[in-house]
Design an enzyme around this catalytic site. Structure first.
Site, short mmCIF file in Angstrom:
data_model
loop_
_atom_site.label_atom_id
_atom_site.label_comp_id
_atom_site.label_asym_id
_atom_site.label_seq_id
_atom_site.Cartn_x
_atom_site.Cartn_y
_atom_site.Cartn_z
N ASP A 289 7.09 -1.59 4.20
CA ASP A 289 5.59 -0.76 4.31
C ASP A 289 6.28 0.77 4.13
O ASP A 289 7.43 1.22 4.63
CB ASP A 289 5.16 -0.67 5.75
CG ASP A 289 4.53 -2.00 5.98
OD1 ASP A 289 4.53 -3.01 5.09
OD2 ASP A 289 4.02 -2.08 7.02
N ASP B 95 -6.30 -7.93 5.61
CA ASP B 95 -6.07 -7.48 6.87
C ASP B 95 -7.00 -8.13 7.64
O ASP B 95 -8.54 -7.85 7.89
CB ASP B 95 -6.09 -6.02 6.85
CG ASP B 95 -5.02 -5.45 5.98
OD1 ASP B 95 -4.08 -6.21 5.59
OD2 ASP B 95 -5.04 -4.30 5.70
#
Ligand code: 1PR
Length: 489
Positions: A249, A368
């Site tokens: 990330d 998500d």
């Protein structure tokens, strides 16, 4: 000098980088005149059969390339480039292939399509090809048969695939196959004219050796080559394997990691981390620019390029992508596949447009998922916006629109190390035929085994445990193998 055909589809950078790595000289081929003086030609491939064939026509390269290969001059087609060597494809029945080889490309009928990941290639020449001599080169110009291309490779080795169509295993020209199942041709050709369905530029040492062998076939020697003394471990699995994917990330140019998408901590330099995970046996590297959508920012092309140049395994990039130009720019910077999340919800047609242009295997849709009891809701913008969409229904919808894979992030589990959301993963995996990458919550290799078996995921993505070193990729693979999960060691 090897020519790499550049017909505007992108993704040449990785082929070129791989050829550079084995010490061979190359130059791009964009018009027929560029073929003059070349020792060999590589035809990479990205995208649909019909679109790729049309681009070759537009560049006036269609006939010259066909004539080059028909004359038996050194030629290597890769992935869609290999498929173009045939007469046609079910993917675009009206489009004409180069017709260098007889037969047609067919739709894969495997359990999960596209077929993405590492699979065991079995060569048909029955044993090792000629041992590489002098700097890792196999044989010299004039050597014929599979041995020339597969020199120095065991008769079974792992290679990386990303495709929905393939040549039948019983094609007259088949020189190697994969038992996916079903079985399909992994390599075709003879003499100096070859095609491979896998991506040698993304297949680690085996791929480098194969490229080195092709360069030797073309140049008749004189390529620096790679260390021929490295022995490749024979695969323990058959056919298709499951993947272990470390995820980076990115925020502010650094790797970060949080818990449930919050409380981000620094986790190092992206280029160094990616290279280390490649060395440790990662099957693919994923890089997510996690704040791009919220910051309304363009993709990190320069960083992506620097990471891509260090990798010998596939590279997926996501975060903030909104249009086809940004996707193409990422491909040209060295991404192998891209992932879209927020933009797919805002503009579902983007999924179809991207799949149509680049091919489904290129396109991951990231979901998500926020659990609320048994239900799970799709969120966007790094989990800050709810959409009212139900996760399993959205997964079905993106498959229908053309997504080639789903990256399922279980937000409640993310960064907790309490285990994946196996139940949600299984529900999504059962609802679609495209592969599913499970993400969020890995605390151990056993968690990975569970999500790859009970969760029916095709790949296990993890971040925290790899970043803090509590589990190495190599150790995780050993545990998976012991648990009976087919993996690339
Ligand atoms: O919506 O197209 O811009 O894509 C943004 C992408 O960035 C999405 O894939 C989204 O999941 C991801 N993302 C956005 N915000 C965050 C955040 O952490 N604040 N990261 C974020 C989500 C998911 C993985 C993570 C795994 C494994 N993190 O990247 O690494 O869950 O973690 P673990 O093994 O430590 O549990 P768009």
């Amino acid at each position: 000098m090897i020519g790499v055909v550049d017909y505007g589809a992108g993704n040449l950078r990785n082929v070129q980088a791989a050829i550079g790595r084995i010490g061979a000289a190359w130059r791009p081929v964009t018009v027929p005149e560029d073929l003059g003086g070349l020792a060999g030609v590589i035809l990479p491939g990205v995208g649909r059969f019909g679109a790729a064939a049309a681009r070759l026509e537009e560049a006036r390269l269609f006939d010259p390339l066909r004539d080059w290969a028909r004359a038996g001059r050194p030629f290597l087609g890769i992935c869609a480039g290999m498929q173009l060597m045939f007469e046609g494809s079910d993917e675009d029945p009206e489009a004409r292939g180069l017709g260098i080889l007889t037969g047609r490309i067919e739709k894969l009928t495997a359990a999960r399509v596209p077929h993405i990941g590492w699979a065991v290639v079995e060569t048909h020449h029955g044993g090792e090809g000629p041992t590489p001599a002098g700097g890792g080169l196999a044989g010299a110009a004039g050597v014929t048969g599979g041995g020339a291309l597969f020199g120095g490779l065991p008769d079974r080795f792992h290679a990386y695939f990303a495709h929905s169509y393939a040549a039948p295993a019983d094609s007259a020209s088949a020189a190697a196959s994969v038992d996916c199942p079903p079985r399909f041709a992994a390599a075709v050709g003879s003499g100096k004219v070859w095609g491979v369905q896998f991506h040698p530029e993304k297949s680690g040492v085996a791929g480098q050796r194969l490229l080195c062998n092709f360069a030797a076939l073309a140049e008749g020697g004189g390529v620096a080559g790679i260390d021929a003394s490295v022995r490749l471990a024979p695969p323990t699995a058959r056919g298709r394997t499951r993947r272990v994917i470390p995820c980076l990330d990115i925020k502010g140019g650094r790797v970060v990691k949080g818990v449930r998408f919050r409380d981000l901590r620094d986790a190092g330099d992206p280029v160094e981390r990616a290279a280390a995970y490649d060395r440790d046996g990662a099957d693919e590297i994923c890089l997510l620019d996690i704040s791009a959508t919220q910051e309304d920012r363009r993709p990190l092309l320069e960083l992506v390029g620097r990471v891509a140049d260090r990798l010998s395994v596939p590279f997926t990039v996501g975060g903030g992508l909104r249009d086809l130009d940004e996707m193409r720019a990422l491909l040209l910077s060295g991404a192998d596949r891209i992932s879209i999340g927020s933009a797919a919800v805002a503009d579902p047609d983007l999924v179809g447009r991207a799949a149509g242009l680049f091919g489904s295997q290129f396109l991951i849709v990231s979901i998500d998922a926020l659990r609320g009891g048994d239900a799970a809701e799709v969120t966007t913008h790094g989990g800050t916006r709810r959409t009212g969409r139900e996760v399993v229904a959205w997964a079905r919808e993106v498959e229908r629109l053309g997504a080639g894979e789903i990256l399922l992030n279980a937000m409640e589990a993310d960064g907790t190390r309490a285990g994946y959301d196996v139940d949600l993963t299984r529900r999504v995996a059962r609802a679609v035929r495209i592969p599913v990458i499970a993400s969020g919550g890995a605390g151990s290799a056993d968690d990975m085994a569970r999500v790859l078996t009970d969760g029916e995921a095709d790949a296990a993505l993890a971040a925290s445990i790899f970043h803090d070193g509590s589990v190495t990729i190599r150790d995780a693979k050993a545990v998976l193998q012991a648990a009976g999960v087919p993996v690339r060691p």
